[in-house]
Design a protein around this motif. Structure first.
Motif, mmCIF file in Angstrom:
data_model
loop_
_atom_site.group_PDB
_atom_site.id
_atom_site.type_symbol
_atom_site.label_atom_id
_atom_site.label_comp_id
_atom_site.label_asym_id
_atom_site.label_seq_id
_atom_site.Cartn_x
_atom_site.Cartn_y
_atom_site.Cartn_z
ATOM 1 N N SER A 1 35.145 17.035 -34.685
ATOM 2 C CA SER A 1 34.708 16.029 -33.715
ATOM 3 C C SER A 1 35.197 16.387 -32.313
ATOM 4 C CB SER A 1 35.230 14.645 -34.118
ATOM 5 O OG SER A 1 36.643 14.591 -34.067
ATOM 6 N N SER A 2 36.388 16.969 -32.207
ATOM 7 C CA SER A 2 36.918 17.336 -30.886
ATOM 8 C C SER A 2 36.084 18.443 -30.254
ATOM 9 C CB SER A 2 38.383 17.763 -31.002
ATOM 10 O OG SER A 2 38.557 18.764 -31.974
ATOM 11 N N LEU A 3 35.695 19.447 -31.036
ATOM 12 C CA LEU A 3 34.847 20.513 -30.506
ATOM 13 C C LEU A 3 33.482 19.964 -30.097
ATOM 14 C CD1 LEU A 3 34.270 23.467 -29.887
ATOM 15 C CD2 LEU A 3 33.658 23.803 -32.296
ATOM 16 N N VAL B 1 31.017 29.897 -24.338
ATOM 17 C CA VAL B 1 31.163 31.159 -25.076
ATOM 18 C C VAL B 1 32.564 31.275 -25.674
ATOM 19 C CG1 VAL B 1 31.251 33.665 -24.844
ATOM 20 C CG2 VAL B 1 29.406 32.376 -23.754
ATOM 21 N N ILE B 2 33.579 30.912 -24.895
ATOM 22 C CA ILE B 2 34.963 30.973 -25.392
ATOM 23 C C ILE B 2 35.167 30.000 -26.547
ATOM 24 C CG2 ILE B 2 37.356 30.424 -24.796
ATOM 25 C CD1 ILE B 2 36.826 31.569 -22.032
ATOM 26 N N LEU B 3 34.672 28.768 -26.386
ATOM 27 C CA LEU B 3 34.827 27.764 -27.433
ATOM 28 C C LEU B 3 34.166 28.201 -28.733
ATOM 29 C CD1 LEU B 3 34.249 24.377 -25.563
ATOM 30 C CD2 LEU B 3 36.291 25.028 -26.827
ATOM 31 N N ALA C 1 27.534 24.171 -33.994
ATOM 32 C CA ALA C 1 27.739 24.243 -32.541
ATOM 33 C C ALA C 1 26.404 24.357 -31.816
ATOM 34 C CB ALA C 1 28.639 25.434 -32.210
ATOM 35 N N GLY C 2 25.479 25.128 -32.391
ATOM 36 C CA GLY C 2 24.151 25.254 -31.790
ATOM 37 C C GLY C 2 23.425 23.926 -31.743
ATOM 38 N N MET C 3 23.552 23.129 -32.799
ATOM 39 C CA MET C 3 22.927 21.797 -32.822
ATOM 40 C C MET C 3 23.471 20.919 -31.698
ATOM 41 S SD MET C 3 22.772 20.822 -36.862
ATOM 42 C CE MET C 3 21.613 21.614 -37.988
#
Length: 296
Positions: free
Chosen positions: A93-95, A133-135, A150-152
């Motif tokens: 959830s944080s990301l 990009v880093i994340l 992440a893409g979603m």
């Protein structure tokens, strides 16, 4: 209570209300399908917002606006809500909250036609996307489903950004309570038929999941939308838009403190780059309709 004090209270309220959805989604999808979570929160929000709009007499302003309102419902609620909720099955959830913070950078890119990209704004765009990009590279590298999740979430941020442009061009004059009531109602009608195929077995859903769903509908959707637009009226759009910088912090703190999600140096570095990118890419001050409209 003075205007400034009310504005600050609303700012804190909206920052929290738009920082906790990611945490509540994580709890709700333990027992409920993502489709049911999204349909449920839309239905709850619509039930809360429709009476408000009706009492204020603002619903007639929607006359002749059904096509654009329907499109706004799809790109502002249905699409991003589904993308975020399904995405959170694979990432923290944080990301999620931090990745959504890229929205102002995307808005700046979409507005390039009407606002030329200066060197300062270009630096902001580069910094923001470098943060992403880093994340993604450090948090979900090598995890196929994590990359998909992440893409979603990034697609959801893109959808929110497009919704901002849509509001600016077509429905900026519609009262916010009427517009939010209409978009949540349309979203509910679109989603309910699909949600009926995802009903959980009787007795299989814990109280915490139901409470999380209720919080998503009443607090994070209905109340947050009304408070945000009230904040715009008191403090102006530029200051109201600063919630975009605060709610990812709330999301990350909740994820770490209550869900014990890990946050490393790469996560902090990525977040700082995104915040810097948002700040740089939105200079100089934007016009009222160009603020983020993310209602996670």
């Amino acid at each position: 209570m003075g205007v400034n004090r009310r504005a600050w209270l609303l700012f804190v309220l909206v920052s929290v209300l738009w920082g906790i959805p990611y945490f509540l989604i994580k709890i709700a999808i333990d027992d409920l399908s993502p489709m049911l979570v999204v349909a449920g929160r839309c239905a709850i929000a619509a039930a809360a917002l429709l009476p408000v709009a009706a009492l204020r007499g603002s619903l007639p302003a929607l006359r002749g606006r059904l096509p654009v309102t329907g499109l706004l419902a799809l790109v502002h609620i249905v699409g991003p809500f589904l993308l975020i909720t399904y995405g959170e099955q694979h990432i923290s959830s944080s990301l999620t909250g931090i990745l959504i913070a890229i929205e102002p950078v995307v808005i700046a890119l979409l507005m390039a036609g009407s606002e030329p990209i200066t060197n300062l704004r270009l630096a902001g765009l580069v910094a923001g996307f470098a943060g992403v990009v880093i994340l993604v590279g450090l948090d979900v590298s090598g995890d196929r489903w994590g990359l998909i999740g992440a893409g979603m979430v990034l697609l959801a941020a893109l959808s929110y950004a497009y919704a901002t442009k849509l509001v600016q061009q077509h429905v900026a004059d519609v009262p916010p309570d009427a517009l939010t009531a209409a978009t949540t109602t349309i979203s509910t009608l679109v989603l309910i038929p699909f949600a009926l195929f995802h009903l959980p077995p009787a007795g299989s859903v814990g109280a915490d999941s139901w409470l999380a769903l209720g919080g998503l509908g009443v607090l994070c959707t209905a109340l947050a939308m009304l408070a945000f637009y009230r904040l715009i009226g008191l403090a102006g759009s530029n200051k109201a838009g600063l919630v975009t910088y605060v709610n990812p912090v709330v999301a990350a703190l909740l994820g770490v403190a209550l869900l014990h999600e890990p946050v490393g140096v790469g996560t902090v570095a990525g977040f700082l780059l995104i915040v810097a990118g948002c700040w740089l890419s939105t200079r100089p001050a934007r016009s009222p309709a160009e603020i983020p409209v993310n209602a996670v």
